[in-house]
Write an enzyme that holds these catalytic residues in place. Sequence first.
Site, PDB file in Angstrom:
ATOM      1  N   GLY A  74       0.348  -5.036   1.512  1.00 36.65           N
ATOM      2  CA  GLY A  74      -0.746  -5.396   0.614  1.00 36.65           C
ATOM      3  C   GLY A  74      -0.293  -6.084  -0.654  1.00 36.65           C
ATOM      4  O   GLY A  74      -1.072  -6.789  -1.301  1.00 36.65           O
ATOM      5  N   TYR A  86      -5.738  -4.831   9.273  1.00 36.70           N
ATOM      6  CA  TYR A  86      -5.989  -5.285   7.910  1.00 36.70           C
ATOM      7  C   TYR A  86      -7.451  -5.659   7.802  1.00 36.70           C
ATOM      8  O   TYR A  86      -8.052  -6.137   8.768  1.00 36.70           O
ATOM      9  CB  TYR A  86      -5.089  -6.486   7.587  1.00 36.70           C
ATOM     10  CG  TYR A  86      -4.681  -6.532   6.139  1.00 36.70           C
ATOM     11  CD1 TYR A  86      -3.652  -5.723   5.685  1.00 36.70           C
ATOM     12  CD2 TYR A  86      -5.322  -7.348   5.226  1.00 36.70           C
ATOM     13  CE1 TYR A  86      -3.266  -5.739   4.353  1.00 36.70           C
ATOM     14  CE2 TYR A  86      -4.934  -7.382   3.893  1.00 36.70           C
ATOM     15  CZ  TYR A  86      -3.907  -6.570   3.473  1.00 36.70           C
ATOM     16  OH  TYR A  86      -3.538  -6.584   2.155  1.00 36.70           O
ATOM     17  N   HIS A 106       0.833  -1.201   0.000  1.00 34.48           N
ATOM     18  CA  HIS A 106       0.000   0.000   0.000  1.00 34.48           C
ATOM     19  C   HIS A 106       0.872   1.258   0.000  1.00 34.48           C
ATOM     20  O   HIS A 106       1.889   1.311   0.684  1.00 34.48           O
ATOM     21  CB  HIS A 106      -0.887   0.036   1.254  1.00 34.48           C
ATOM     22  CG  HIS A 106      -2.145  -0.766   1.151  1.00 34.48           C
ATOM     23  ND1 HIS A 106      -2.206  -2.091   1.515  1.00 34.48           N
ATOM     24  CD2 HIS A 106      -3.385  -0.430   0.730  1.00 34.48           C
ATOM     25  CE1 HIS A 106      -3.433  -2.538   1.332  1.00 34.48           C
ATOM     26  NE2 HIS A 106      -4.164  -1.553   0.842  1.00 34.48           N
TER      27      HIS A 106
END
Length: 263
Positions: free
Chosen positions: A112, A142, A68
């Site tokens: 991610g 998460y 991410h």
Amino acid sequence: METTFEQLEVAITGKIGVITLNNPSKHHALSTALIDEMCAALEEMLYRQVRVVILRAPAGSKVFSAGHDVRELPTNGRDPLTYDDPVRRVIRMIELFPAPVIAMVEGTVWGGACELVMSCDLIVAGDDSTFAVTPAKLGMPYNISGVQNFLNTGGMPLCKEMLFTAQPMGVQRLVDQGIVSHAVPRAELESLTRRMAEQIANNSPLVISLLKEELRLLSASHNLGPETFERVQAMRRLVYDSKDYQEGIKAFFEKRAPQFQGE
């Protein structure tokens, strides 16, 4: 159908498509812009009726993807990892894509990007690759579908170790768990991946598409009840409203270790 890409390189040869992440200045972080391009590339692959997609970083990369893009995470307590989160969108697209997607991994895989790779149908990696799932380091919960994906792919003990320690795990552990299909020296990685892609492309695309969908449905056949789902969502909201979440984001930008207080 022709699309111009700035953060990807996209090539189609015969029935095999290749998507190469191409934003080295940010270590191929999964920004909204990069993921929008990835979704567009998959749309183009669908239009061109490719039979296999290879997802990779440039040859010789030290980082496959940094995960991410933390710079895009909100600091106001709003949960960013919702159904419409960019990473969720591209993962759904990979899962529903009618042809197999092979992740060809060189270097380190973070956050991610681990889920992105594990959402692919097959993973082939360099034998020096590592994988780290790092939300606990950032003080960031998460989302439930992401955790479920890790659990379905890796099993409970490995999932807990990766999530709790947030430390890089060598690829051989993932091979031993059946998550990564092959870990080979980097010099052999591309030839092995191409050979697998060609073998798949030579098979019946209708049967392959059917098998992929059958496997997806069977792996997702155990659903959470609404009460359990809401309880987990409420817990996640508490974390996003916490001081620790703000500290995790602040520490990232200040390039220091976070000092979590559990509040």
